[in-house]
Every structure is written in C-alpha cells, then in structure tokens.
Design a protein around this motif. Sequence first.
Motif, PDB file in Angstrom:
ATOM      1  N   UNK A   1     -14.014   2.251   7.181  1.00 49.27           N
ATOM      2  CA  UNK A   1     -14.761   2.883   6.100  1.00 49.27           C
ATOM      3  C   UNK A   1     -14.060   2.741   4.762  1.00 49.27           C
ATOM      4  N   UNK A   2     -14.839   2.616   3.697  1.00 45.40           N
ATOM      5  CA  UNK A   2     -14.253   2.392   2.373  1.00 45.40           C
ATOM      6  C   UNK A   2     -13.234   3.457   1.982  1.00 45.40           C
TER       7      UNK A   2
ATOM      8  N   UNK B   1       0.837  -1.193   0.000  1.00 45.51           N
ATOM      9  CA  UNK B   1       0.000   0.000   0.000  1.00 45.51           C
ATOM     10  C   UNK B   1       0.874   1.247   0.000  1.00 45.51           C
ATOM     11  N   UNK B   2       0.297   2.341  -0.477  1.00 43.68           N
ATOM     12  CA  UNK B   2       0.961   3.634  -0.426  1.00 43.68           C
ATOM     13  C   UNK B   2       0.259   4.509   0.607  1.00 43.68           C
ATOM     14  N   UNK B   3       0.683   5.734   0.723  1.00 43.23           N
ATOM     15  CA  UNK B   3       0.044   6.662   1.656  1.00 43.23           C
ATOM     16  C   UNK B   3      -1.366   7.027   1.208  1.00 43.23           C
ATOM     17  N   UNK B   4      -1.739   6.661  -0.017  1.00 43.98           N
ATOM     18  CA  UNK B   4      -3.025   7.066  -0.573  1.00 43.98           C
ATOM     19  C   UNK B   4      -3.978   5.890  -0.794  1.00 43.98           C
ATOM     20  N   UNK B   5      -3.583   4.681  -0.389  1.00 43.73           N
ATOM     21  CA  UNK B   5      -4.407   3.497  -0.624  1.00 43.73           C
ATOM     22  C   UNK B   5      -5.574   3.461   0.357  1.00 43.73           C
TER      23      UNK B   5
ATOM     24  N   UNK C   1      -5.542   3.360   4.597  1.00 50.71           N
ATOM     25  CA  UNK C   1      -4.960   2.306   5.430  1.00 50.71           C
ATOM     26  C   UNK C   1      -3.757   2.815   6.227  1.00 50.71           C
ATOM     27  N   UNK C   2      -3.058   3.794   5.684  1.00 51.41           N
ATOM     28  CA  UNK C   2      -1.905   4.347   6.400  1.00 51.41           C
ATOM     29  C   UNK C   2      -2.330   4.980   7.710  1.00 51.41           C
ATOM     30  N   UNK C   3      -3.508   5.603   7.745  1.00 47.43           N
ATOM     31  CA  UNK C   3      -4.012   6.183   8.991  1.00 47.43           C
ATOM     32  C   UNK C   3      -4.321   5.108  10.009  1.00 47.43           C
ATOM     33  N   UNK C   4      -4.866   3.991   9.555  1.00 47.88           N
ATOM     34  CA  UNK C   4      -5.178   2.878  10.460  1.00 47.88           C
ATOM     35  C   UNK C   4      -3.888   2.341  11.081  1.00 47.88           C
ATOM     36  N   UNK C   5      -2.836   2.198  10.269  1.00 45.33           N
ATOM     37  CA  UNK C   5      -1.568   1.687  10.780  1.00 45.33           C
ATOM     38  C   UNK C   5      -0.947   2.652  11.791  1.00 45.33           C
ATOM     39  N   UNK C   6      -1.127   3.949  11.571  1.00 40.53           N
ATOM     40  CA  UNK C   6      -0.617   4.913  12.545  1.00 40.53           C
ATOM     41  C   UNK C   6      -1.340   4.789  13.874  1.00 40.53           C
ATOM     42  N   UNK C   7      -2.651   4.546  13.820  1.00 41.74           N
ATOM     43  CA  UNK C   7      -3.415   4.373  15.064  1.00 41.74           C
ATOM     44  C   UNK C   7      -2.916   3.144  15.822  1.00 41.74           C
TER      45      UNK C   7
ATOM     46  N   UNK D   1      -9.176   1.647   2.082  1.00 46.77           N
ATOM     47  CA  UNK D   1      -9.635   0.326   2.520  1.00 46.77           C
ATOM     48  C   UNK D   1     -10.403  -0.371   1.405  1.00 46.77           C
ATOM     49  N   UNK D   2     -11.179   0.384   0.646  1.00 47.10           N
ATOM     50  CA  UNK D   2     -11.956  -0.208  -0.446  1.00 47.10           C
ATOM     51  C   UNK D   2     -11.041  -0.825  -1.500  1.00 47.10           C
ATOM     52  N   UNK D   3      -9.941  -0.156  -1.816  1.00 49.77           N
ATOM     53  CA  UNK D   3      -9.010  -0.680  -2.813  1.00 49.77           C
ATOM     54  C   UNK D   3      -8.370  -1.979  -2.333  1.00 49.77           C
ATOM     55  N   UNK D   4      -8.018  -2.039  -1.052  1.00 50.23           N
ATOM     56  CA  UNK D   4      -7.405  -3.254  -0.516  1.00 50.23           C
ATOM     57  C   UNK D   4      -8.413  -4.394  -0.475  1.00 50.23           C
ATOM     58  N   UNK D   5      -9.651  -4.104  -0.030  1.00 53.50           N
ATOM     59  CA  UNK D   5     -10.685  -5.142   0.017  1.00 53.50           C
ATOM     60  C   UNK D   5     -10.961  -5.689  -1.374  1.00 53.50           C
ATOM     61  N   UNK D   6     -10.993  -4.810  -2.360  1.00 55.18           N
ATOM     62  CA  UNK D   6     -11.244  -5.248  -3.744  1.00 55.18           C
ATOM     63  C   UNK D   6     -10.119  -6.141  -4.246  1.00 55.18           C
ATOM     64  N   UNK D   7      -8.882  -5.793  -3.909  1.00 53.40           N
ATOM     65  CA  UNK D   7      -7.741  -6.616  -4.340  1.00 53.40           C
ATOM     66  C   UNK D   7      -7.787  -7.994  -3.686  1.00 53.40           C
TER      67      UNK D   7
END
Length: 220
Positions: A207-208, A167-171, A212-218, A173-179
């Motif tokens: 949320x879609x 993932x990048x800083x702009x990926x 994901x980068x924000x989730x990892x920071x949390x 959750x919806x993009x990851x779920x789709x992949x």
Amino acid sequence: APSPRSYTTLRDEAVKLFNSLQQLESERDPVPLMQGVLQTCLDLPPLVDEIYCQLVKQTTEPPAPGGQGDLHYWQLLTCMSCTFLPSPPVLRFLRFHLDRRVPADEQQSRFPASEMAKYACFIREALGKTKGRECVPSLEEILVLMRRQEMICTVHCPGAAACSVAISSHTTAEEVARELVARLGLSQSPNLFALYEQSRRREQPVGNATLLADVLTRFE
C-alpha cells in the motif's frame, strides 16, 4: 487482546520492563533486549507512556553522563520515538526533557557537542513524523537508529535490475516508488507503478502509505 506472547498484568509487565532497562546498562549487545522492550510496548500499548517516563528519568542527570548505560538509554529512546507516540501530556513532558538537552534555538545547550545532544535533536525530529507502526523495528533498523543513520533498501525491478534506496523509519512505499520512477526516467510514462513484497508463499502489492520499515521487519 490475543497476542503471540504470554503476558501477565500491566503492573507486572511494567516491573519486568524496568528490570530490562536496568539490564540494558551493562548489556554488550543491547539490540535484542531493545527489540523485546519495543515488542512489549506494541503488544501492550498502555505501557508506552510508562517506558517513555522511565527513559526520561534514566536520562536525567545520570551517574555517568555519556557512559555506556546512558548511551543505551538514549538509543532506546531513539527507537521508541520512531515507533510510538506517547500520550499528549507525556509528549509535552518529553519535548521539555529534550529541550533541556538542546533548546530549540540550539544556542544555549548545556551539551552542544555531546552525543546525547545529537540524539535529542534526532528524537525531536522523529517525533514530528511518527504516526505509529504495524511492526517493531527490525534488528537491522535498530542498529542504524542507534547510529542515527538510514537503512539501505534494495528494490528489484522487472528483469535483472535492482536499485538501492536509502530509507528512514518514516519512508512510505509511495515515496520509494516515486523516487524509482524518477531514477528510471519513467516520469512521463502513462503506466502506474507500485512496490510488491514477495515471499515464498505470496506476492502482494504494498500500500502507498505502508512504511517500508514495517515490510522489512516482516521479512526478518
């Protein structure tokens, strides 16, 4: 606004950030200092333009081009570009600054093969994707941004399976779920799929549009 950190006036904080940038030149491990600058900008949005302008100044004809100080400034500018958008006038000036390093056609660059030119290309592309962050980059994210790379995110699926996703800083959750749905051969399934973040205290859907980068920071 209320903040977990204690701040003084914007002018004083701007001076403190300038001193932090000066310290950055000789810092062996610049990551915590970079994260501190980013956190201040997140807590005090009026300082975002200030830091962008300071970084443009520091990366314009540095005394030691390509040296450690110059490199750290470009790396912080990279992290800024993946976290905040400056105001339109500063954004135009920033793009002009980047184009001086690497013109849009990349044919007449003064430094076509330099690390700084590569950072300029990365930053210019990131600015077209950044929409603002809920959290500053994690220490891990800052490390990969300093190398202009992607993070590897591990997603645990029902059962014992786990999938690694770049993932990048702009990926989102919806993009990851789709992949993952495509990887697991579930594209034709009538079910809906989502990502969940789980900690010791709670489990909740992501949320879609959440980065994901924000989730990892949390988690950090």
